[in-house]
Design a protein around this motif. Sequence first.
Motif, mmCIF file in Angstrom:
data_model
loop_
_atom_site.group_PDB
_atom_site.id
_atom_site.type_symbol
_atom_site.label_atom_id
_atom_site.label_comp_id
_atom_site.label_asym_id
_atom_site.label_seq_id
_atom_site.Cartn_x
_atom_site.Cartn_y
_atom_site.Cartn_z
ATOM 1 N N VAL A 71 -3.332 -4.770 7.745
ATOM 2 C CA VAL A 71 -2.271 -3.971 7.143
ATOM 3 C C VAL A 71 -1.199 -3.813 8.200
ATOM 4 C CG1 VAL A 71 -3.475 -2.699 5.327
ATOM 5 C CG2 VAL A 71 -3.620 -1.910 7.688
ATOM 6 N N VAL A 95 -10.052 -8.018 3.702
ATOM 7 C CA VAL A 95 -8.851 -7.494 4.356
ATOM 8 C C VAL A 95 -8.650 -8.197 5.693
ATOM 9 C CG1 VAL A 95 -7.828 -5.459 5.444
ATOM 10 C CG2 VAL A 95 -9.008 -5.248 3.241
ATOM 11 N N THR A 133 0.834 -1.199 0.000
ATOM 12 C CA THR A 133 0.000 0.000 0.000
ATOM 13 C C THR A 133 0.869 1.249 0.000
ATOM 14 O OG1 THR A 133 -0.146 0.324 2.401
ATOM 15 C CG2 THR A 133 -1.647 -1.294 1.417
ATOM 16 N N LEU A 167 -0.473 -5.300 2.789
ATOM 17 C CA LEU A 167 -1.875 -5.635 3.041
ATOM 18 C C LEU A 167 -2.085 -7.113 2.742
ATOM 19 C CD1 LEU A 167 -5.004 -4.937 3.210
ATOM 20 C CD2 LEU A 167 -4.837 -4.345 0.788
ATOM 21 N N GLY A 197 -8.442 -0.713 8.854
ATOM 22 C CA GLY A 197 -8.637 -1.622 7.730
ATOM 23 C C GLY A 197 -9.954 -2.367 7.742
#
Length: 289
Positions: free
Chosen positions: A59, A56, A43, A49, A233
């Motif tokens: 991160v 997700v 990212t 990530l 996230g």
Amino acid sequence: MGFSREENAFIEWYPLGYGVGFKVKRRLFETQTDYQRLEIYETEGFGKLLVLDGTVQLVEVGEASYHEPLVHPVMLAHPNPRRVLVIGGGDGGTLREVLRHNTVEKAVMVEIDEGVVEASYLYLDVAKDLLDRLIKKEEPRAELIIGDGVKYLRGSEEKFDVIIVDSTDPVGPAKLLFSEEFYRDAYERLNERGLYITQAGSVYLFTNELLDAYRNMKKVFDRVYYFSFPVIGYASPWSFLVGVKGDIDFTKVDLERAKGLDLQYYDPERHETLFQMPRYVRKLLEEKE
């Protein structure tokens, strides 16, 4: 849930058209494991990530906003957490936080997907050194088992003080981890005084799944607590459920043990703030109590 890869962006779409996205520089890795699609992106501002089946997982910058509230409230509420079981958590972040507690003599991590462990070790700066020791069987206080956590709970005779379920969301394949049957197996594996915790999805967008899991836990555990925490996230606030076996008071934590932890997100001195929940959700949770 769905996901969208737009130009220079990864967006995870939740129900009702709500999305969480990151600007990305490039995709570093993609594979189909035996269980799920695994992707790793770089990212622009949050490190790497990790994505599983389009959702997700974490991160690097801010991952502790999930791992700290998942681990430390139960570890500090338990009077003497010596034996800990982690189900899932293949990136190693949850076990990393568990081992920060000097009371822990043995921790077992049961992860079904070896591909998650391998990719996390190779690409993520989350718990690389710990995963290296686990893979080489050189971590004296912890053991990695590649296997099904549901079957492990059902077949094991080991007892634990704390059980932490670090799973994917309470929809689809992971739904079994939120069932009454699974909770009963977990209850049996806890010592006479024990704590169980699981993440339970987005408060606003997975409210029904949270309610179902809470009601199933209420059928099994002596007491059940719910709390929420903003997680980087995720579609925050994110919900967590705690099941108690025995006479442990989860509303209180050991501040003396907390002093050496140097936490970034969860604040043991403000433990009571965990229990803030939107009023309409609290009313739904409590309407059948």
